[in-house]
Design a protein around this motif. Structure first.
Motif, PDB file in Angstrom:
ATOM      1  N   VAL A 162     -16.310 -10.848   5.550  1.00 17.54           N
ATOM      2  CA  VAL A 162     -14.973 -10.749   5.453  1.00 17.54           C
ATOM      3  C   VAL A 162     -14.532 -11.958   4.657  1.00 17.54           C
ATOM      4  O   VAL A 162     -14.867 -13.208   5.046  1.00 17.54           O
ATOM      5  CB  VAL A 162     -13.852 -10.794   6.596  1.00 17.54           C
ATOM      6  N   ALA A 163     -14.005 -12.092   3.590  1.00 16.05           N
ATOM      7  CA  ALA A 163     -13.762 -13.366   2.651  1.00 16.05           C
ATOM      8  C   ALA A 163     -12.369 -13.416   2.856  1.00 16.05           C
ATOM      9  O   ALA A 163     -11.294 -12.544   2.469  1.00 16.05           O
ATOM     10  CB  ALA A 163     -13.984 -12.554   1.178  1.00 16.05           C
ATOM     11  N   THR A 167     -10.961 -18.565  -2.512  1.00 17.74           N
ATOM     12  CA  THR A 167     -12.624 -19.248  -2.693  1.00 17.74           C
ATOM     13  C   THR A 167     -13.337 -18.587  -2.183  1.00 17.74           C
ATOM     14  O   THR A 167     -14.667 -18.622  -2.688  1.00 17.74           O
ATOM     15  CB  THR A 167     -12.040 -20.779  -2.125  1.00 17.74           C
ATOM     16  N   ALA A 168     -13.404 -18.141  -0.861  1.00 19.19           N
ATOM     17  CA  ALA A 168     -14.399 -17.370  -0.321  1.00 19.19           C
ATOM     18  C   ALA A 168     -14.933 -16.182  -1.078  1.00 19.19           C
ATOM     19  O   ALA A 168     -15.922 -16.019  -1.358  1.00 19.19           O
ATOM     20  CB  ALA A 168     -13.964 -17.124   1.196  1.00 19.19           C
ATOM     21  N   ALA A 169     -13.862 -15.264  -1.634  1.00 20.96           N
ATOM     22  CA  ALA A 169     -14.330 -14.179  -2.614  1.00 20.96           C
ATOM     23  C   ALA A 169     -14.846 -14.652  -3.856  1.00 20.96           C
ATOM     24  O   ALA A 169     -15.912 -13.796  -4.229  1.00 20.96           O
ATOM     25  CB  ALA A 169     -12.831 -13.441  -2.902  1.00 20.96           C
ATOM     26  N   LEU A 182      -7.760  -6.746  -4.457  1.00 27.13           N
ATOM     27  CA  LEU A 182      -9.122  -6.544  -3.699  1.00 27.13           C
ATOM     28  C   LEU A 182      -8.878  -6.147  -2.351  1.00 27.13           C
ATOM     29  O   LEU A 182      -9.694  -5.348  -1.613  1.00 27.13           O
ATOM     30  CB  LEU A 182      -9.899  -7.586  -3.762  1.00 27.13           C
ATOM     31  N   ARG A 183      -7.780  -6.526  -1.747  1.00 26.37           N
ATOM     32  CA  ARG A 183      -7.542  -6.250  -0.138  1.00 26.37           C
ATOM     33  C   ARG A 183      -7.403  -4.970   0.076  1.00 26.37           C
ATOM     34  O   ARG A 183      -6.763  -4.190  -0.813  1.00 26.37           O
ATOM     35  CB  ARG A 183      -6.535  -7.327   0.279  1.00 26.37           C
ATOM     36  N   GLY A 184      -7.733  -4.328   1.053  1.00 23.02           N
ATOM     37  CA  GLY A 184      -7.703  -3.042   1.548  1.00 23.02           C
ATOM     38  C   GLY A 184      -8.842  -2.201   1.093  1.00 23.02           C
ATOM     39  O   GLY A 184      -8.794  -0.918   1.308  1.00 23.02           O
ATOM     40  N   THR A 185      -9.668  -2.671   0.153  1.00 21.98           N
ATOM     41  CA  THR A 185     -10.747  -1.641  -0.378  1.00 21.98           C
ATOM     42  C   THR A 185     -12.094  -2.153  -0.075  1.00 21.98           C
ATOM     43  O   THR A 185     -12.457  -3.420  -0.850  1.00 21.98           O
ATOM     44  CB  THR A 185     -10.325  -1.833  -1.962  1.00 21.98           C
ATOM     45  N   PRO A 186     -12.880  -1.569   0.607  1.00 23.00           N
ATOM     46  CA  PRO A 186     -14.134  -2.216   0.976  1.00 23.00           C
ATOM     47  C   PRO A 186     -15.206  -2.122  -0.333  1.00 23.00           C
ATOM     48  O   PRO A 186     -15.105  -1.285  -1.092  1.00 23.00           O
ATOM     49  CB  PRO A 186     -14.594  -1.344   2.128  1.00 23.00           C
ATOM     50  N   THR A 194     -21.121  -4.698   3.216  1.00 24.03           N
ATOM     51  CA  THR A 194     -19.965  -4.315   3.088  1.00 24.03           C
ATOM     52  C   THR A 194     -18.954  -5.642   3.058  1.00 24.03           C
ATOM     53  O   THR A 194     -19.199  -6.180   3.984  1.00 24.03           O
ATOM     54  CB  THR A 194     -19.325  -3.244   4.193  1.00 24.03           C
ATOM     55  N   LEU A 195     -18.185  -5.844   1.983  1.00 21.33           N
ATOM     56  CA  LEU A 195     -17.291  -6.908   1.880  1.00 21.33           C
ATOM     57  C   LEU A 195     -15.850  -6.331   1.697  1.00 21.33           C
ATOM     58  O   LEU A 195     -15.550  -5.768   1.039  1.00 21.33           O
ATOM     59  CB  LEU A 195     -17.539  -7.784   0.409  1.00 21.33           C
ATOM     60  N   PHE A 196     -15.057  -7.090   2.785  1.00 21.74           N
ATOM     61  CA  PHE A 196     -13.586  -7.030   2.613  1.00 21.74           C
ATOM     62  C   PHE A 196     -12.992  -8.408   2.071  1.00 21.74           C
ATOM     63  O   PHE A 196     -13.505  -9.348   2.419  1.00 21.74           O
ATOM     64  CB  PHE A 196     -13.032  -6.683   3.819  1.00 21.74           C
ATOM     65  N   VAL A 197     -11.832  -8.272   1.497  1.00 20.11           N
ATOM     66  CA  VAL A 197     -11.091  -9.415   1.166  1.00 20.11           C
ATOM     67  C   VAL A 197      -9.789  -9.310   1.385  1.00 20.11           C
ATOM     68  O   VAL A 197      -9.145  -8.437   1.642  1.00 20.11           O
ATOM     69  CB  VAL A 197     -11.249  -9.684  -0.504  1.00 20.11           C
ATOM     70  N   THR A 198      -9.261 -10.602   2.269  1.00 20.10           N
ATOM     71  CA  THR A 198      -7.908 -10.500   2.724  1.00 20.10           C
ATOM     72  C   THR A 198      -7.481 -12.351   2.475  1.00 20.10           C
ATOM     73  O   THR A 198      -8.257 -12.881   1.985  1.00 20.10           O
ATOM     74  CB  THR A 198      -7.738 -10.144   4.051  1.00 20.10           C
ATOM     75  N   ASN A 199      -6.479 -12.439   2.918  1.00 26.01           N
ATOM     76  CA  ASN A 199      -5.949 -13.851   2.993  1.00 26.01           C
ATOM     77  C   ASN A 199      -6.538 -14.669   3.762  1.00 26.01           C
ATOM     78  O   ASN A 199      -7.102 -14.231   5.048  1.00 26.01           O
ATOM     79  CB  ASN A 199      -4.227 -13.615   3.035  1.00 26.01           C
ATOM     80  N   HIS A 200      -6.378 -16.120   3.453  1.00 31.46           N
ATOM     81  CA  HIS A 200      -7.005 -16.832   4.654  1.00 31.46           C
ATOM     82  C   HIS A 200      -5.811 -16.934   5.669  1.00 31.46           C
ATOM     83  O   HIS A 200      -4.643 -16.970   5.199  1.00 31.46           O
ATOM     84  CB  HIS A 200      -7.106 -18.094   3.859  1.00 31.46           C
TER      85      HIS A 200
END
Length: 239
Positions: A162-163, A167-169, A182-186, A194-200
């Motif tokens: 999970v990014a 910056t992590a993403a 990008l959030r909500g879509t693996p 598998t990568l997920f992206v969300t807010n810090h």
């Protein structure tokens, strides 16, 4: 050969390198030629204290490596250690860490099976009197620290990453990204993770309006619920 298997094969410690390993354990400066001899997560955690790959080490108290099981199902990657993390030498021990822990517990992710780390291992800041104000790492600093994050991913071998934040993403994807797109879509990384992206979680702390903050908190928890479901699915279980 799988990505993590290739990495492990390249990082075997040979008997003649014992002096280099000992230097790392003492926190001495690490030469480029020594990096290939890092053979475990514990070795990497010791070696990072001697990292001079970018100038951030000069002002930080210490490098802050990741924490968690060596075979965690989920890896959370944040931006960088904050003021409290820099002093404690541990990731996510400040206010943002508490927000993350509470959300993880609420959605039903087993925190004991989670590995937490940051894309950048040294605290970047601007002095302001007695305070140290956070500064966002630049692309060069993110790239310089990608070596350490790659080691963590290779040794921990999470099923899901999970990014937390842009910056992590950027570190994980190799390019600048927009969280909202990008959030909500693996996504599937090259090694099958598998990568997920969300807010810090620190983003939630900066929202002043209670209603707006509650809305963003719900979105954050929904993202983590997707992570929970991905780990629980047959494809997400470790064999």
């Amino acid at each position: 050969m799988a990505c993590h298997e290739a990495m492990e094969a390249m990082m075997t410690v040979h008997p003649e390198k014992n002096q280099q390993v000992a230097r790392r354990r003492r926190g001495a400066t690490i030469a480029e030629e020594d990096y290939e001899d890092i053979a475990s997560l514990a070795e990497a955690r010791a070696a990072v204290q001697g990292c001079r790959r970018c100038p951030l080490y000069k002002d930080a108290t210490q490098a802050v490596f990741g924490e968690g099981p060596e075979r965690a199902e989920v890896m959370f990657v944040g931006e960088q250690p904050g003021d409290r993390e820099d002093l404690a030498g541990r990731p996510f021990v400040g206010p943002a860490g508490r927000v993350l822990d509470e959300a993880v517990e609420k959605v039903g992710i087993d925190r004991a099976r989670v590995y937490v780390t940051n894309a950048v291992k040294h605290f970047k800041f601007t002095p302001r009197g007695k305070r140290r104000l956070h500064q966002r790492p630049d692309a060069g600093e993110i790239q310089a620290c990608k070596f350490w994050l790659n080691l963590e991913v290779g040794f921990v071998r999470p099923r899901v990453i999970v990014a937390l934040g842009a910056t992590a993403a950027q570190s994980l994807l190799g390019k600048g990204v927009t969280i909202g797109r990008l959030r909500g879509t693996p996504m599937t990384l090259a090694d099958g993770t598998t990568l997920f992206v969300t807010n810090h979680p620190s983003y939630l702390l900066r929202i002043r309006d209670p209603e707006a903050r509650a809305l963003e908190q719900a979105k954050f928890e929904a993202d983590l619920a997707m992570v929970r479901d991905a780990v629980a699915s047959p494809a997400g279980r470790r064999h």
